[in-house]
Enzyme design. Structure first.
Site, PDB file in Angstrom:
ATOM      1  N   ASP A 178       7.967   7.546  17.221  1.00 21.62           N
ATOM      2  CA  ASP A 178       7.146   7.342  15.949  1.00 21.62           C
ATOM      3  C   ASP A 178       8.045   7.088  14.975  1.00 21.62           C
ATOM      4  O   ASP A 178       9.362   6.924  15.079  1.00 21.62           O
ATOM      5  CB  ASP A 178       6.297   8.605  15.662  1.00 21.62           C
ATOM      6  CG  ASP A 178       5.079   8.332  14.853  1.00 21.62           C
ATOM      7  OD1 ASP A 178       5.054   7.195  14.238  1.00 21.62           O
ATOM      8  OD2 ASP A 178       4.249   9.104  14.747  1.00 21.62           O
TER       9      ASP A 178
HETATM   10  C1  BGC Z   1       2.128   7.355  12.735  1.00 26.04           C
HETATM   11  C2  BGC Z   1       1.908   6.357  13.908  1.00 26.04           C
HETATM   12  C3  BGC Z   1       1.972   5.085  13.570  1.00 26.04           C
HETATM   13  C4  BGC Z   1       3.410   4.819  12.959  1.00 26.04           C
HETATM   14  C5  BGC Z   1       3.402   3.374  12.602  1.00 26.04           C
HETATM   15  C6  BGC Z   1       3.608   6.818  12.056  1.00 26.04           C
HETATM   16  O1  BGC Z   1       3.758   7.374  10.803  1.00 26.04           O
HETATM   17  O2  BGC Z   1       2.520   8.458  12.894  1.00 26.04           O
HETATM   18  O3  BGC Z   1       0.676   7.217  14.247  1.00 26.04           O
HETATM   19  O4  BGC Z   1       1.466   4.488  14.845  1.00 26.04           O
HETATM   20  O5  BGC Z   1       3.245   5.478  11.792  1.00 26.04           O
HETATM   21  O6  BGC Z   1       2.663   2.899  11.852  1.00 26.04           O
END
Ligand code: BGC
Length: 767
Positions: free
Chosen positions: A293
């Site tokens: 993530d």
């Molecule tokens: C989130 C994810 C997301 C990623 C990319 C993160 O902060 O937890 O769910 O896919 O950002 O935007």
């Protein structure tokens, strides 16, 4: 190329910030070598160490930034072979430009993997995932993912960061809106449906894309519902209640997995050997791509696991392949390799998995296959919008309808009030990254359109702000003005709404949360309506006209007072682009609501967690008046206000007794469990017939009930249908203390009904 520079945000990420020291960690051993195709192996053979590490780097020029860091010098890095994938850009032309840099200007010309948060639709937005789940219709949900994939691939994309399948039982957690609720059985079916919808049968087709199941794992169980907070649960609970939806996505063939921010057993998921090496890779045999993530590797420093070099090596050793934004891999893996902390084999495995997904998508053959400008017309087509309208209506849950206030009568006089009634900015809900709220229909517009020419009189007043608190509003408005604080005083706004209510036959109050009061980093301690809105409701109540509350929300809310005082409540979540029309369709009765809750609604925040599949206590409370020394609260009930599976219809249904084909079943056999359901009202309607099972005596304490089947049926007035479920051993099995999937002989109960509370039951035995 000039154009591309324009969208690449230039914030320098100082790599020297991450000063490294030698790791003293003893790292886990590499998994066995994976068999890559001869093409991927040949490519690996041509790559320098730096180029291999470059493939592990996922950058964003800043489209949807959810952390403090954005990537820098993206264009230069792509040219240098330091980038494997990019997210946060879209548009066939823009993606083509980025791809051209990789293909024409990097030494090996390896195309980029291009991703995006395609969460509940791409540009045609569907209801937020929690709303979608309330349709209890996996085939419909699969179709929404299919439409999203068609639009996203026409927009240059090939990788969606979805489905989010985190089981969540704490409505304080804002991200409860992004998943399918509290139940692993339903959650698993939806996870499978979404993967199938995105990926189709052929990942190499032009209009399918790679799904990415997230956030592995257990992210939804954050302590106190506070985002990014600690998770700690037993492995039995993990395997029985939280891991099944991720496993279902893997079994459905998902090609990528995203790590989660939380710790589990004190180790952040990104370095968690049990979750990744042991369960995901070895037990579940997942060979696809693992991406972190957003800056999750870097965040392990704050978790206290060491400096960037240490945590980056930990992640790679933990079979993580791609580093989202943080560049820990890019800046430290070479050092770790030189020191012998990681091996070339570790890097080859990760790089091979990145190249394999590119091969599966077909971009190694045709880097521009998702850059087909002629497909633009497939985006937001009328067909997609019409489908979105239908889907939105399917997600709505009728929570109360006293004296059949609903459906509204055409030809009557309706006062539409409330801060969400005409707020285009809030219609799409959280994570509508590519959705254009300007193209969304508001409730007021939907009302005016659907009631046009019917002699219905519709008046409108805002009546209240979503919140009167400017400090709170500022936090919520991080991505744009969702909470607008009116120049008029709250009293003036209320008196305008009250004036309209006095002249109307019925009041429709459209209230609830702003879109970004849920979603990431949107935890709330108080999950009731904001005081500004309660004041408006109180004033409207005094007028004495029937009130319909249309509730926009991304989480279960506490609605005790509203349930006592308001005549009808329709929960519409955030319905997406066509939500406003769908609300009118349901309120005026052209669609009979059939959504059912997938999360329990607490009476009070102090009850959390409250969910249908709890374990019994040794001192169960059964409603006795004097309840000392029983498991209960002195001041509030144990039960949810609206239980899991609950939802009303404009018609009514009657359930016959549960009939089993036999009183017992042998291992490996099955029994049929049947019930007759009758539509006893005057309208055609749909009902979700639900099967729950309790394992009455087992080697571990088992939930008081667990959802094990459901059928969504349609019945004409007066019509009856016999609904049959097949109960086999798979529905009776669970992970025991040795984490073995077993079914144990003994007593069981089959329970059938319209929700998890109002059930009829029959006992049976597994021999
Ligand atoms: C989130 C994810 C997301 C990623 C990319 C993160 O902060 O937890 O769910 O896919 O950002 O935007």
């Amino acid at each position: 190329m000039k154009k591309i520079s324009a969208f690449l945000i230039v914030v320098f990420l100082a790599t020297s910030f991450y000063q490294c020291k030698t790791s003293k960690e003893s790292l886990i051993s590499s998994p066995k070598t994976l068999p890559f195709s001869s093409r991927v192996s040949a490519l690996l053979g041509k790559m320098t160490t730096e180029e291999k590490i470059g493939q592990l780097n996922l950058v964003t020029p800043g489209g949807a930034v959810t952390g403090s860091v954005v990537s820098t010098d993206v264009e230069a890095k792509i040219k240098a072979g330091n980038v494997g994938g990019i997210f946060g850009i879209r548009g066939a032309d823009k993606v083509r430009q980025a791809q051209q840099i990789a293909v024409e200007q990097s030494r090996l010309g390896i195309p980029l993997l291009v991703g995006m948060d395609v969460i509940h639709g791409h540009q045609t937005m569907f209801p937020i995932p929690l709303g979608l789940s309330c349709s209890w219709d996996p085939a419909l949900i699969e179709q929404t993912a299919r439409v999203a994939a068609v639009e996203a691939t026409a927009d240059g994309l090939m990788w969606a960061f979805s489905p989010m399948v985190d089981i969540a039982r704490d409505p304080r957690w804002g991200r409860i809106s992004e998943g399918s609720g509290e139940d692993p059985f339903l959650g698993s079916l939806i996870a499978r449906a979404m993967v199938k919808g995105y990926q189709g049968n052929d990942l190499a087709a032009k209009n399918t894309l790679a799904a990415c199941v997230k956030h592995y794992a257990l992210y939804g169980a954050a302590e106190g519902g506070r985002d990014y907070a600690t998770v700690d649960m037993s492995r039995i609970k993990m395997h029985n209640e939280y891991l099944p939806p991720y496993k279902a996505a893997i079994d459905a063939g998902v090609v990528s997995v995203m790590t989660s921010f939380n710790t589990s057993e004190n180790v952040p998921a990104t370095a968690n050997q049990y979750l990744y090496h042991d369960v995901l890779r070895n037990w579940w045999a997942f060979n696809g791509l693992v991406v972190t993530d957003y800056t999750a590797i870097n965040e392990m420093m704050a978790h206290g696991l060491g400096d960037l070099e240490t945590v980056s090596a930990l992640a790679l050793k933990n079979t993580v392949d791609m580093d989202m934004v943080g560049e820990g891999f890019l800046t430290t893996l070479k050092n770790s390799l030189d020191k012998g902390v990681i091996t070339m084999k570790d890097i080859d495995l990760a790089c091979g998995r990145v190249l394999t997904i590119k091969e599966q998508l077909g971009i190694l053959d045709d880097p521009y296959k998702y850059c087909d400008e002629s497909r633009q017309e497939e985006i937001m087509s009328q067909e997609h919008r019409d489908f979105a309208r239908k889907v939105a209506a399917e997600s709505f849950v009728l929570l109360k309808n006293d004296k059949n206030v609903l459906p509204l009568k055409k030809g009557s006089s309706i006062a539409v009030v409330g801060p969400l009634a005409n707020s285009r900015r809030n219609m799409l809900g959280t994570w509508s990254v590519s959705g254009d709220f300007e193209k969304a229909v508001t409730v007021l517009e939907g009302f005016r359109e659907v009631a046009a020419g019917t002699g219905t009189s519709i008046s409108y007043a805002k009546g209240a702000n979503i919140s009167d608190d400017p400090v709170f509003a500022k936090k919520v408005n991080a991505f744009g003005e969702e909470i607008t604080i009116d120049k008029r005083s709250p009293e003036d706004m209320i008196s305008e709404a009250v004036g309209l209510a006095k002249n109307a036959d019925v009041v429709v109050a459209v209230m609830g949360e702003a879109a970004d009061m849920t979603g990431e980093a949107s935890s709330m301690a108080d999950i009731g309506l904001q005081p500004s809105q309660v004041k408006l409701l109180e004033a409207l109540k005094e007028v004495g006209k029937p009130i319909v509350l249309v509730l926009y929300n991304g989480r279960p809310m506490t609605l005790k007072w509203e349930n006592e005082q308001i005549d009808a409540i329709l929960d519409v979540w955030f319905g997406g682009t066509e939500g406003g029309r769908a609300v009118a369709d349901v309120l005026f009765g052209s669609v009979n609501p059939s959504g059912r809750l997938t999360t329990s609604f607490p009476v009070h925040v102090g009850q959390i967690p409250v969910y249908h599949s709890m374990l019994n206590t040794g001192r169960p409370y059964r409603g006795e008046e004097a309840s000392k020394f029983k498991s209960n609260y002195l001041d509030i009930p144990n039960e949810a206000l609206f239980p899991f599976g609950f939802g009303l219809s404009y018609t009514s249904f009657e359930y016959g007794d549960v009939v089993l084909s036999a009183p017992s079943m042998a291992k490996g056999g099955n029994i049929k469990c049947a019930v007759t359901v009758k539509n006893t009202g005057n309208l055609e309607g749909r009902e979700v017939v639900q099967l729950y099972i309790q394992d009455v005596a087992a080697s571990i304490s088992r939930p008081v009930k667990e959802l094990k089947g459901f059928q969504k049926i349609s019945l004409k007035p007066g019509e009856s249908k016999r609904i049959e479920f097949t109960i086999d051993e798979s529905l009776l099995s669970f992970y025991n203390t040795d984490l073995k999937l077993v079914s144990e002989p003994g007593a069981f109960k089959a329970m059938v009904g319209p929700n998890s509370r109002d059930l009829k039951e029959k006992a049976f035995e597994l021999k």
